[in-house]
Design a protein around this motif. Structure first.
Motif, PDB file in Angstrom:
ATOM      1  N   HIS A 123     -22.124 -14.184  62.641  1.00 57.39           N
ATOM      2  CA  HIS A 123     -21.662 -13.046  61.837  1.00 57.39           C
ATOM      3  C   HIS A 123     -21.465 -11.819  62.729  1.00 57.39           C
ATOM      4  O   HIS A 123     -20.447 -11.119  62.621  1.00 57.39           O
ATOM      5  CB  HIS A 123     -22.673 -12.726  60.736  1.00 57.39           C
ATOM      6  N   ALA A 124     -22.417 -11.560  63.630  1.00 58.41           N
ATOM      7  CA  ALA A 124     -22.298 -10.413  64.536  1.00 58.41           C
ATOM      8  C   ALA A 124     -21.089 -10.555  65.455  1.00 58.41           C
ATOM      9  O   ALA A 124     -20.497  -9.554  65.879  1.00 58.41           O
ATOM     10  CB  ALA A 124     -23.570 -10.281  65.364  1.00 58.41           C
ATOM     11  N   SER A 125     -20.702 -11.795  65.755  1.00 58.97           N
ATOM     12  CA  SER A 125     -19.557 -12.069  66.629  1.00 58.97           C
ATOM     13  C   SER A 125     -18.249 -12.172  65.862  1.00 58.97           C
ATOM     14  O   SER A 125     -17.194 -12.441  66.449  1.00 58.97           O
ATOM     15  CB  SER A 125     -19.791 -13.375  67.402  1.00 58.97           C
ATOM     16  N   ASP A 126     -18.313 -11.995  64.528  1.00 58.76           N
ATOM     17  CA  ASP A 126     -17.139 -12.041  63.652  1.00 58.76           C
ATOM     18  C   ASP A 126     -16.437 -13.403  63.700  1.00 58.76           C
ATOM     19  O   ASP A 126     -15.215 -13.475  63.697  1.00 58.76           O
ATOM     20  CB  ASP A 126     -16.152 -10.927  64.032  1.00 58.76           C
ATOM     21  N   VAL A 127     -17.231 -14.479  63.740  1.00 55.68           N
ATOM     22  CA  VAL A 127     -16.645 -15.831  63.728  1.00 55.68           C
ATOM     23  C   VAL A 127     -17.233 -16.687  62.614  1.00 55.68           C
ATOM     24  O   VAL A 127     -16.825 -17.842  62.450  1.00 55.68           O
ATOM     25  CB  VAL A 127     -16.839 -16.546  65.092  1.00 55.68           C
ATOM     26  N   CYS A 149     -15.957  -8.129  68.831  1.00 56.29           N
ATOM     27  CA  CYS A 149     -17.402  -8.244  68.592  1.00 56.29           C
ATOM     28  C   CYS A 149     -18.039  -9.400  69.357  1.00 56.29           C
ATOM     29  O   CYS A 149     -19.246  -9.391  69.598  1.00 56.29           O
ATOM     30  CB  CYS A 149     -17.687  -8.438  67.104  1.00 56.29           C
ATOM     31  N   ILE A 150     -17.241 -10.389  69.715  1.00 57.70           N
ATOM     32  CA  ILE A 150     -17.812 -11.619  70.251  1.00 57.70           C
ATOM     33  C   ILE A 150     -18.483 -11.416  71.609  1.00 57.70           C
ATOM     34  O   ILE A 150     -19.440 -12.113  71.947  1.00 57.70           O
ATOM     35  CB  ILE A 150     -16.738 -12.734  70.336  1.00 57.70           C
ATOM     36  N   SER A 151     -18.025 -10.434  72.373  1.00 60.48           N
ATOM     37  CA  SER A 151     -18.621 -10.195  73.693  1.00 60.48           C
ATOM     38  C   SER A 151     -20.099  -9.847  73.579  1.00 60.48           C
ATOM     39  O   SER A 151     -20.953 -10.477  74.216  1.00 60.48           O
ATOM     40  CB  SER A 151     -17.876  -9.066  74.412  1.00 60.48           C
ATOM     41  N   SER A 152     -20.428  -8.869  72.744  1.00 62.24           N
ATOM     42  CA  SER A 152     -21.831  -8.490  72.572  1.00 62.24           C
ATOM     43  C   SER A 152     -22.597  -9.582  71.827  1.00 62.24           C
ATOM     44  O   SER A 152     -23.785  -9.810  72.088  1.00 62.24           O
ATOM     45  CB  SER A 152     -21.951  -7.162  71.825  1.00 62.24           C
ATOM     46  N   GLY A 153     -21.922 -10.284  70.903  1.00 57.66           N
ATOM     47  CA  GLY A 153     -22.571 -11.368  70.182  1.00 57.66           C
ATOM     48  C   GLY A 153     -23.048 -12.471  71.115  1.00 57.66           C
ATOM     49  O   GLY A 153     -24.147 -13.007  70.947  1.00 57.66           O
ATOM     50  N   LEU A 159     -30.728 -20.397  61.799  1.00 62.15           N
ATOM     51  CA  LEU A 159     -30.834 -19.031  61.297  1.00 62.15           C
ATOM     52  C   LEU A 159     -30.252 -18.050  62.312  1.00 62.15           C
ATOM     53  O   LEU A 159     -29.462 -17.162  61.957  1.00 62.15           O
ATOM     54  CB  LEU A 159     -32.302 -18.693  61.020  1.00 62.15           C
ATOM     55  N   ALA A 160     -30.624 -18.216  63.580  1.00 60.83           N
ATOM     56  CA  ALA A 160     -30.084 -17.353  64.633  1.00 60.83           C
ATOM     57  C   ALA A 160     -28.575 -17.515  64.747  1.00 60.83           C
ATOM     58  O   ALA A 160     -27.844 -16.532  64.920  1.00 60.83           O
ATOM     59  CB  ALA A 160     -30.750 -17.684  65.970  1.00 60.83           C
ATOM     60  N   LEU A 161     -28.095 -18.754  64.639  1.00 66.80           N
ATOM     61  CA  LEU A 161     -26.655 -19.004  64.738  1.00 66.80           C
ATOM     62  C   LEU A 161     -25.882 -18.276  63.640  1.00 66.80           C
ATOM     63  O   LEU A 161     -24.825 -17.687  63.898  1.00 66.80           O
ATOM     64  CB  LEU A 161     -26.380 -20.505  64.677  1.00 66.80           C
ATOM     65  N   GLU A 185     -22.529 -21.337  73.322  1.00 66.88           N
ATOM     66  CA  GLU A 185     -21.413 -22.276  73.216  1.00 66.88           C
ATOM     67  C   GLU A 185     -21.037 -22.531  71.762  1.00 66.88           C
ATOM     68  O   GLU A 185     -19.854 -22.654  71.434  1.00 66.88           O
ATOM     69  CB  GLU A 185     -21.778 -23.580  73.925  1.00 66.88           C
ATOM     70  N   GLU A 186     -22.043 -22.596  70.882  1.00 68.78           N
ATOM     71  CA  GLU A 186     -21.752 -22.827  69.466  1.00 68.78           C
ATOM     72  C   GLU A 186     -20.987 -21.659  68.860  1.00 68.78           C
ATOM     73  O   GLU A 186     -20.033 -21.856  68.088  1.00 68.78           O
ATOM     74  CB  GLU A 186     -23.059 -23.075  68.706  1.00 68.78           C
ATOM     75  N   VAL A 187     -21.387 -20.438  69.182  1.00 66.82           N
ATOM     76  CA  VAL A 187     -20.686 -19.257  68.662  1.00 66.82           C
ATOM     77  C   VAL A 187     -19.254 -19.217  69.190  1.00 66.82           C
ATOM     78  O   VAL A 187     -18.308 -18.962  68.440  1.00 66.82           O
ATOM     79  CB  VAL A 187     -21.440 -17.968  69.036  1.00 66.82           C
ATOM     80  N   LEU A 188     -19.082 -19.488  70.476  1.00 62.27           N
ATOM     81  CA  LEU A 188     -17.733 -19.495  71.041  1.00 62.27           C
ATOM     82  C   LEU A 188     -16.880 -20.592  70.414  1.00 62.27           C
ATOM     83  O   LEU A 188     -15.701 -20.376  70.093  1.00 62.27           O
ATOM     84  CB  LEU A 188     -17.787 -19.688  72.552  1.00 62.27           C
TER      85      LEU A 188
END
Length: 286
Positions: free
Chosen positions: A232-236, A72-76, A225-227, A52-55
């Motif tokens: 970054h992997a999700s390009d956000v 990228c966000i789908s795999s992230g 750290l994970a976030l 939810e935080e990444v989205l």
């Protein structure tokens, strides 16, 4: 039925199945407490999962959708699921063994299927539990995203993840639901209603690489750290740095690059490292 636990002075000490089960429950409770202790903010603050935080970082506040150019966000988001399950003690990596397998070659093992309170996480752990032989973290991220050429494995794909996460945040009062017309089609959108929650999230990310920078990933809050890695992997991730001054932006990006240059194989060997998290990180930066 009993199981041998250890040998001491030539005597075989045994644990009953009931004892093993009790210890398993105790370990699971400790993992859950670790998860709760790592959340930032007081108990009244709305608690969001990593997904939810990444989205939320990727959503445009007024428009209520992510960039159409973000592939990228789908795999992230699937990577977030695996990390979250690892933090909550539901999955773990197989042991290194004599041959010292790399993170990308170690299998992801089911550990517990007790409910997490999140439907998506429970669906993911059910799939991992039922799969034989076990798969690697990288393979699971691909399978949950639907990135497979094997039609027999399409059943592992979790569909409509962004929409379901957005609905969860609607229930938590963070987002709302609207319909927008895009000439040829109508689309459900989820504008941000509680901007204070998003601003606090952005501030936490900024502080982690600025005022609270430790120059040591193992001294950082591991959820943060994970976030950072998964955003970054999700390009956000840059969305969180957009409000910064030019100087602070350069410092923030420099420190993110320092994190990206770390070798997960080295970091995972350090005390207190979470194997599952570093395996997910390795799958995105290798």
């Amino acid at each position: 039925m009993t199981s041998i636990s250890q040998r001491s002075s030539g005597l075989v000490q045994r644990k009953t199945a009931a004892t093993v089960s009790a210890e398993s429950r105790e370990n699971e409770a400790e993992n859950q407490n670790d998860y709760e202790d790592e959340d930032v903010g007081d108990s009244k603050e709305t608690r969001l999962t990593l997904m939810e935080e990444v989205l939320l970082l990727g959503l445009k506040d007024r428009e209520g959708y992510t960039s159409f150019w973000n592939d990228c966000i789908s795999s992230g988001l699937r990577g977030c699921m695996v990390v979250e399950l690892g933090f909550r003690g539901r999955v773990e990596l197989e042991k290194i063994g004599m041959r010292r397998k790399s993170l990308l070659n170690r299998k992801l093992l089911y550990k517990s299927d007790s409910p997490t309170g999140d439907v998506l996480l429970d669906e993911a752990i059910k799939l991992i539990k039922e799969t034989e032989p076990p798969e690697t973290v990288q393979t699971w991220i691909e399978l949950l995203s639907g990135e497979t050429w094997n039609p027999m494995k399409l059943r592992y794909q979790l569909r409509n993840v962004r929409e379901r996460l957005a609905k969860n945040m609607v229930e938590k009062g963070v987002l709302t639901t609207e319909k927008q017309n895009f000439l040829l089609f109508d689309m459900t959108t989820h504008p941000v209603t509680d901007t204070s929650i998003k601003q606090r999230l952005i501030k936490r990310v900024q502080d982690a690489v600025l005022s609270r920078w430790t120059n040591d990933p193992h001294r950082m809050d591991r959820r943060m750290l994970a976030l950072i890695y998964l955003a970054h992997a999700s390009d956000v991730l840059e969305n969180a740095f957009a409000p910064l001054s030019d100087d602070d932006y350069e410092i923030a990006m420099k420190r993110v690059r320092e994190l990206l240059d770390l070798d997960p194989e080295v970091e995972v060997m350090k005390s207190g490292a979470n194997d599952t998290m570093w395996a997910v990180i390795a799958s995105f930066i290798k």
